[in-house]
Design a protein around this motif. Structure first.
Motif, mmCIF file in Angstrom:
data_model
loop_
_atom_site.group_PDB
_atom_site.id
_atom_site.type_symbol
_atom_site.label_atom_id
_atom_site.label_comp_id
_atom_site.label_asym_id
_atom_site.label_seq_id
_atom_site.Cartn_x
_atom_site.Cartn_y
_atom_site.Cartn_z
ATOM 1 N N VAL A 97 0.307 33.641 22.561
ATOM 2 C CA VAL A 97 -1.633 34.537 22.777
ATOM 3 C C VAL A 97 -1.972 33.853 22.241
ATOM 4 O O VAL A 97 -1.636 32.713 21.395
ATOM 5 N N ASP A 98 -3.546 33.268 22.807
ATOM 6 C CA ASP A 98 -4.125 32.625 22.261
ATOM 7 C C ASP A 98 -4.589 32.786 20.422
ATOM 8 O O ASP A 98 -4.161 34.001 20.403
ATOM 9 N N SER A 99 -4.148 32.534 19.491
ATOM 10 C CA SER A 99 -4.736 31.959 18.101
ATOM 11 C C SER A 99 -5.967 33.842 17.956
ATOM 12 O O SER A 99 -5.700 33.974 16.987
ATOM 13 N N ARG A 100 -7.195 33.150 18.948
ATOM 14 C CA ARG A 100 -8.829 33.703 18.898
ATOM 15 C C ARG A 100 -7.936 35.090 18.957
ATOM 16 O O ARG A 100 -9.028 36.035 18.466
ATOM 17 N N HIS A 101 -7.041 35.388 19.807
ATOM 18 C CA HIS A 101 -6.663 36.884 19.731
ATOM 19 C C HIS A 101 -6.868 37.908 18.550
ATOM 20 O O HIS A 101 -6.852 39.276 18.901
ATOM 21 N N PHE A 102 -5.382 37.107 17.730
ATOM 22 C CA PHE A 102 -5.324 38.613 16.843
ATOM 23 C C PHE A 102 -6.395 38.311 15.269
ATOM 24 O O PHE A 102 -5.916 39.733 15.297
ATOM 25 N N ASP A 103 -7.392 37.719 15.415
ATOM 26 C CA ASP A 103 -8.258 37.910 14.702
ATOM 27 C C ASP A 103 -8.738 39.062 14.587
ATOM 28 O O ASP A 103 -9.348 40.067 13.924
ATOM 29 N N PRO A 104 -9.486 40.093 15.632
ATOM 30 C CA PRO A 104 -10.175 41.432 15.938
ATOM 31 C C PRO A 104 -8.601 42.780 15.826
ATOM 32 O O PRO A 104 -8.417 43.149 15.205
ATOM 33 N N VAL A 105 -7.153 42.203 15.814
ATOM 34 C CA VAL A 105 -5.962 42.939 16.041
ATOM 35 C C VAL A 105 -6.153 42.715 14.152
ATOM 36 O O VAL A 105 -5.931 44.076 13.083
ATOM 37 N N ILE A 106 -6.114 41.806 13.751
ATOM 38 C CA ILE A 106 -6.183 41.601 11.680
ATOM 39 C C ILE A 106 -7.594 42.470 11.660
ATOM 40 O O ILE A 106 -7.084 42.955 9.865
ATOM 41 N N GLU A 107 -7.891 41.812 12.024
ATOM 42 C CA GLU A 107 -9.356 43.137 11.023
ATOM 43 C C GLU A 107 -9.298 44.743 11.235
ATOM 44 O O GLU A 107 -9.605 45.506 10.396
ATOM 45 N N GLY A 108 -8.801 45.208 12.832
ATOM 46 C CA GLY A 108 -8.418 46.397 12.795
ATOM 47 C C GLY A 108 -7.434 46.988 11.553
ATOM 48 O O GLY A 108 -7.364 47.982 11.341
ATOM 49 N N MET A 109 -6.446 45.924 11.987
ATOM 50 C CA MET A 109 -5.084 46.309 10.470
ATOM 51 C C MET A 109 -5.507 46.306 9.263
ATOM 52 O O MET A 109 -5.497 47.007 7.816
ATOM 53 N N ILE A 110 -6.176 45.221 8.591
ATOM 54 C CA ILE A 110 -7.369 45.800 7.486
ATOM 55 C C ILE A 110 -8.528 47.212 7.534
ATOM 56 O O ILE A 110 -8.300 47.222 5.969
ATOM 57 N N GLY A 111 -9.299 47.397 8.589
ATOM 58 C CA GLY A 111 -10.206 48.581 7.998
ATOM 59 C C GLY A 111 -8.486 49.798 8.331
ATOM 60 O O GLY A 111 -8.334 50.659 7.554
ATOM 61 N N ALA A 112 -7.646 49.499 8.682
ATOM 62 C CA ALA A 112 -6.234 50.627 8.181
ATOM 63 C C ALA A 112 -5.845 51.330 7.411
ATOM 64 O O ALA A 112 -5.801 52.339 6.427
ATOM 65 N N VAL A 136 -11.556 46.850 20.089
ATOM 66 C CA VAL A 136 -10.051 46.139 19.578
ATOM 67 C C VAL A 136 -9.684 46.844 17.614
ATOM 68 O O VAL A 136 -9.165 47.319 17.524
ATOM 69 N N ALA A 137 -10.969 46.168 17.307
ATOM 70 C CA ALA A 137 -10.555 46.029 15.513
ATOM 71 C C ALA A 137 -10.293 48.066 15.557
ATOM 72 O O ALA A 137 -9.729 48.615 14.489
ATOM 73 N N LEU A 138 -11.632 48.565 16.159
ATOM 74 C CA LEU A 138 -11.322 49.962 15.480
ATOM 75 C C LEU A 138 -10.687 51.028 16.223
ATOM 76 O O LEU A 138 -9.953 52.288 15.447
#
Length: 638
Positions: free
Chosen positions: A492-507, A351-353
């Protein structure tokens, strides 16, 4: 028995007589109203208009205040002007203007005072006060002029103007009179009741010539005017003005919010205008000029402009997919058998990628899985059931509905559901392959800049938001409506936001949003390019900083600027840095954005649409989406 009845009857008439005498005593001795009425030739009832409440920024800086002025009123049946030209010269008006004003006043009432000239300065009043004594039928009334400390926030603050005939007639409780001022847009309209204050009444003595002779009965019956409540906003005036400067010669919006409270920090609608020009006696002329401006400076774009969200919508798709269990943080998809093209990037095995690379086939497959998350064999029925479940999940992010910000005319946007597509295709005659462009934020989805700033707040908060609001306190006690302190959950469970935020940081660190980087600060962001049939595509960025403890979330929309990383991302980065550190380190980028002029790219009403090159048949590495259209959808770019 008869004797008792006689006493009862006598007592009854005596009681009536006593009540009658007491009423006469009250009316003639105690009640002053009849005395005032009978003294109408010498006693005048003067309504005092209170100052409107002032408006402050989050640090106590004054944004809006009042300047004392004078209005000139006229009572037509009393008017005696022997030398009209001399009279016009004194007031600095033309003869035809004099005739027009008298006609308008007479049409309202020949016997009641109404407005003749508004907003004379103290200097103007002092220079003509003595001369006007010679002209019967004219009188002065104290008033005030809304004044702005900076030429900013015009659409957010709104303006006040003379109440219309229709507004007068629609009053539920009589309060306003002919020629009164009332908030007509923005904060001035929404908080009209709080800002307007409470009128006062004074009784004054005057001679037959209308010359003031002092207060009647030493002001015993007077009531003081009470100023309106002050409003305390979440606006950061310094950053607001900086954001304004970055949006000069551009069309678009900037909305920044404090995620933990929902307070609006910055709200730019570009192009804009100096709010002082609608706070003068030349309101009508200036409003007419603004209203005819083809770039629509009166249009409040942050809450009224509709756009497709483009790739920024992929963040919601990822979160819904994770919550529904159709993907995991480690889910990956290839580009095979996908009708949506993509630019060159490494494999999207998570998801992050997928977020970092903004991979279109990735989110095509996520949306497909959400749609078909059921055991229905018929793809038409399965699509209808799946879309309704998806619609319910996405609506919790505030999409397709009004958020309830304290500004008028907020648009709902559009979040398509089963009924929507049934109207287009017919019930049972559409499926996923007809609507897949929604997977990447195109097709029939419409949002406002405010909604996408709110989406950024939801992600920053990992699942919840507070209704965005400009004003965080009313009056000395800084009252706040309960709807702005209510926490809204997305489920939406808070743990699901971590990979999305990781991807946003990568962007931001190495992807399409790298122009939003801030030295020494971790920024999470996502670019988007909203397809535009009338010209170049619109540049979008949403994000927040610092990523580990967000203090500011932002959405920037720049029309006709192309890819999200070209204009929206750098402007967002500069504004976030200004807010967080009160300075800007990337001077080269700042200069570039300040000098960027996109007005020539804006297609105005009546202009022919530019012909776009046919790029759907070839790969363009800079673009995020280029795809074939078997269902009749149009090409989409980031």
């Amino acid at each position: 028995m008869l004797e008792n009845r006689r006493f009862v009857i006598i007592g009854f008439f005596v009681l009536i007589g006593v009540i009658y005498l007491m009423r006469l005593f009250y009316l003639q001795v105690l009640d002053e109203s009849y005395s005032i009425e009978s003294s109408s030739n010498s006693i005048k009832r003067v309504i005092e208009i209170p100052f409107r409440g002032q408006i402050y920024d989050r640090y106590g800086k004054l944004i809006v205040y009042n300047t004392p002025v004078y209005d000139l009123l006229v009572t037509p049946y009393k008017v005696r002007v022997e030398d009209t030209l001399r009279f016009c010269k004194v007031l600095g008006i033309e003869k035809r203007e004099f005739d027009s004003l008298i006609t308008a006043a007479s049409a309202y009432s020949r016997f009641k005072p109404s407005l003749f000239l508004r907003q004379l300065s103290k200097e103007d009043f002092a220079s003509i006060q003595d001369v006007m004594v010679d002209y019967k039928g004219f009188e002065f009334a104290k008033s005030s002029l809304r004044t702005y400390t900076a030429p900013t926030l015009a659409n957010t603050l709104g303006y006040v103007s003379e109440i219309s005939k229709g507004q007068l007639e629609k009053q539920e409780t009589p309060y306003y009179r002919q020629s009164d001022y009332i908030g007509q847009s923005g904060i001035e309209k929404v908080y009209e009741n709080e800002l307007r204050g409470k009128r006062g009444i004074k009784f004054v003595m005057q001679n037959v010539s209308g010359v003031y002779k002092g207060s009647w009965k030493n002001g015993e019956l007077d009531t003081m005017a009470v100023a309106g409540d002050n409003l305390y906003s979440g606006i950061d005036l310094e950053v607001q003005q900086y954001a304004d400067s970055l949006m000069v010669n551009k069309v678009g919006s900037v909305v920044a919010i404090e995620p933990k409270t929902g307070q609006v920090l910055v709200m730019v609608s570009a192009p804009t205008y100096d709010p002082n020009i609608l706070a003068s006696r030349y309101f009508s002329k200036n409003y007419s000029v603004l209203n005819r401006n083809p770039y629509k400076p009166l249009f409040n774009r942050p809450v009224m402009a509709s756009y497709r969200p483009g790739s920024t919508f992929k963040l919601i798709q990822a979160l819904v997919g994770l919550e529904e269990g159709v993907i995991t943080p480690g889910s990956g998809f290839s580009h095979a058998n996908c009708p949506i093209g993509c630019h060159n990037h490494p494999a999207t095995s998570s998801v992050a990628l997928g977020v970092a690379h903004s991979c279109n086939p990735y989110f095509y497959n996520v949306f497909r899985r959400i749609m078909y998350k059921n055991n229905i064999a018929n793809t038409f029925r399965a699509s209808a059931v799946g879309l309704q479940a998806w619609h319910e999940d996405v609506s919790k992010f505030g999409i397709g509905q009004r958020l309830g910000i304290d500004l008028p005319s907020e648009r709902k946007g559009n979040l398509p559901d089963k009924k929507y597509y049934d109207k287009i295709y017919g019930e049972g005659r559409w499926k996923f392959s007809n609507i897949y462009s929604v997977s990447i934020g195109e097709g029939e989805i419409l949002i406002t800049p405010l909604k996408m700033a709110n989406v950024a707040a939801i992600i920053a908060n990992k699942g919840y938001f507070y209704t965005p609001h400009v004003i965080h306190g009313v009056g000395d006690k800084k009252r706040l409506a309960p709807e702005f302190t209510t926490r809204h959950e997305t489920d939406v469970d808070s743990r699901h936001f971590d990979p999305v935020i990781e991807g946003m940081i990568g962007a931001v660190e190495a992807g399409t949003a790298k122009n939003a980087r801030i030295e020494g600060v971790t920024v999470a962001g996502k670019t988007g390019t909203s397809q535009n049939k009338k010209g170049d595509d619109h540049s979008i960025f949403i994000g927040f900083a610092p990523a580990e403890n967000p203090k500011i979330v932002i959405a920037v929309f720049v029309e006709n600027a192309g890819f999200g990383g070209s204009a929206a991302a750098p402007i967002a980065g500069l504004i976030m840095e200004k807010f967080l550190s009160r300075k800007v380190t990337n001077k080269a980028m700042e200069t570039r954005m300040l000098n960027l002029n996109l007005m020539s790219k804006v297609v105005l009403p009546g202009q022919p649409r530019p012909v776009k090159p046919d790029t759907a048949k070839k790969q363009v590495p800079q673009k995020e989406v280029l795809y074939k259209e078997p269902s009749g959808n149009s090409p989409v770019t980031r």
